[in-house]
Design a protein around this motif. Structure first.
Motif, PDB file in Angstrom:
ATOM      1  N   TRP A 110       0.820  -1.207   0.000  1.00 46.61           N
ATOM      2  CA  TRP A 110       0.000   0.000   0.000  1.00 46.61           C
ATOM      3  C   TRP A 110       0.855   1.259   0.000  1.00 46.61           C
ATOM      4  O   TRP A 110       0.443   2.290  -0.537  1.00 46.61           O
ATOM      5  N   LEU A 172      -7.086  -5.770  -5.301  1.00 43.70           N
ATOM      6  CA  LEU A 172      -7.859  -4.809  -6.089  1.00 43.70           C
ATOM      7  C   LEU A 172      -8.497  -5.460  -7.305  1.00 43.70           C
ATOM      8  O   LEU A 172      -9.366  -4.861  -7.943  1.00 43.70           O
ATOM      9  N   PRO A 191     -12.729  -4.230  -6.915  1.00 46.63           N
ATOM     10  CA  PRO A 191     -12.362  -2.932  -6.344  1.00 46.63           C
ATOM     11  C   PRO A 191     -11.818  -1.965  -7.389  1.00 46.63           C
ATOM     12  O   PRO A 191     -12.003  -0.754  -7.276  1.00 46.63           O
ATOM     13  N   GLY A 192     -11.167  -2.504  -8.434  1.00 45.84           N
ATOM     14  CA  GLY A 192     -10.659  -1.641  -9.504  1.00 45.84           C
ATOM     15  C   GLY A 192     -11.780  -0.915 -10.223  1.00 45.84           C
ATOM     16  O   GLY A 192     -11.658   0.273 -10.559  1.00 45.84           O
ATOM     17  N   ILE A 195     -13.104   1.765  -7.943  1.00 43.60           N
ATOM     18  CA  ILE A 195     -12.206   2.928  -7.979  1.00 43.60           C
ATOM     19  C   ILE A 195     -12.509   3.786  -9.205  1.00 43.60           C
ATOM     20  O   ILE A 195     -12.575   5.022  -9.118  1.00 43.60           O
ATOM     21  N   VAL A 254      -4.503  -0.123 -10.885  1.00 45.07           N
ATOM     22  CA  VAL A 254      -5.641  -0.985 -11.227  1.00 45.07           C
ATOM     23  C   VAL A 254      -5.242  -2.011 -12.281  1.00 45.07           C
ATOM     24  O   VAL A 254      -5.577  -3.202 -12.174  1.00 45.07           O
ATOM     25  N   SER A 257      -2.661  -4.644 -10.823  1.00 42.51           N
ATOM     26  CA  SER A 257      -3.285  -5.568  -9.874  1.00 42.51           C
ATOM     27  C   SER A 257      -4.069  -6.654 -10.593  1.00 42.51           C
ATOM     28  O   SER A 257      -4.165  -7.787 -10.117  1.00 42.51           O
TER      29      SER A 257
END
Length: 344
Positions: A110, A172, A191-192, A195, A254, A257
């Motif tokens: 992170w 992600l 999650p990408g 986002i 993104v 990942s």
């Protein structure tokens, strides 16, 4: 006699009202044209190949094009001011390679994500400084940043760099099932994608609900007029390039990942895809007019075009570039026609 004249006057007034309404909304015409093209492509794909209007197709379209949507949003800010950013693809390559190498070296995932975004912001800041304080044309300034970022990425590594199997960044790309459809026809999200949605909503809010957004549009309309109105032109022009660079770094997060691989050749031509998505979505290349949601539609049009070409099987992948160029040319001509009509 008067009774027969009244309906005529009413129809005339209605026609004039409709004409006035159309004229005041001419700048949205390219965006609606993009929506129409997307719908036509969906209908054609369903009739010709089948299995287009289903949840897993929508899922794949969103997941695969989340990075493009993110950089298209950043490009929208830049183009509305009358600028351009050619460095986004190279910045994605550099930040991606750097991030994976740092994670492999034992850095916290992170912390690396934050550094990747910060690295993109730095390149955006350098482009903004060149444009604003050294009066370098945006094309030249961002072209220089493109070569710099691509060169640094090649210096770091010329072979694919892989994320560790247990990398936290890979979270992600985790798929969450939202709708459990029949067989494999599920609607899932990552999650990408979330986002990307947050970026789109945040950009819409900034452009349409803040002073900075109004300044962005004012700069594109007439920078001199914006200066005379006392708007923070210099600071805003810097910020739009920082935003574009930051979103390039975020897109790299993104993208990396999801694929788990970083290469120095990643992102080649992505700047052109982002520009195409932005223009197809209704953003005027000369500045002053643009819509974030239009850029999203433009990105989805390009993504769906790739899906249809893949489904066809008989069309060369190289044709994608030709088709994209043709669509872009049509929308540029449409923009010119709309602009000429507005001047009248």
């Amino acid at each position: 006699m008067s009774a027969s004249i009244a309906p005529v006057r009413s129809r005339t007034a209605s026609a004039q009202s409709l004409s006035s309404w159309v004229r005041t909304r001419l700048d949205t015409l390219p965006t609606w044209a993009a929506v129409a093209i997307f719908v036509v492509m969906v209908v054609y794909g369903e009739v010709a190949y089948g299995r287009i209007v289903q949840m897993n197709t929508v899922t794949n379209l969103l997941i695969n094009n989340a990075p493009l949507i993110i950089i298209a949003v950043g490009m929208t800010f830049v183009i509305i001011t009358g600028g351009i950013d050619l460095s986004v693809g190279a910045v994605i390559a550099l930040t991606s390679v750097s991030g994976v190498m740092l994670i492999n070296a034992g850095w916290n995932d992170w912390v690396v994500v934050a550094l990747m975004i910060l690295m993109g912001s730095t390149f955006g800041l350098m482009s903004g400084v060149l444009v604003q304080y050294f009066s370098v044309q945006p094309f030249i300034a961002t072209l220089a940043m493109m070569f710099l970022a691509r060169g640094l990425a090649s210096m770091l590594s010329t072979v694919p760099e892989r994320l560790p199997d247990n990398a936290s960044m890979s979270l992600l790309a985790t798929k969450f099932k939202i709708i459990d459809g029949p067989k494999v026809n599920d609607f899932v999200i990552t999650p990408g994608v979330i986002i990307a949605i947050i970026v789109v909503l945040g950009a819409w809010f900034v452009l349409h609900r803040t002073r900075m957004g109004r300044t962005v549009y004012a700069i594109g309309g007439s920078e001199q007029s914006a200066l005379l109105m006392g708007l923070p032109v210099h600071r805003t022009k810097m910020w739009v390039y920082v935003i574009s660079g930051s979103l390039s770094g975020l897109a790299a997060v993104v993208y990396t990942s999801r694929l788990g691989i970083a290469q120095n050749i990643t992102g080649i031509g992505w700047e052109l895809d982002a520009i195409a998505a932005t223009v197809i979505g209704g953003t005027l290349l000369t500045g002053g007019v643009g819509y974030v949601f239009g850029s999203v539609i433009g990105a989805l049009v390009l993504g769906l075009m790739n899906v249809l070409i893949t489904r066809d099987g008989g069309v060369s992948p190289a044709a994608t570039t030709i088709i994209t160029g043709g669509i872009l040319l049509i929308f540029v001509l449409l923009q010119r026609a709309v602009y000429a009509r507005q001047r009248e």
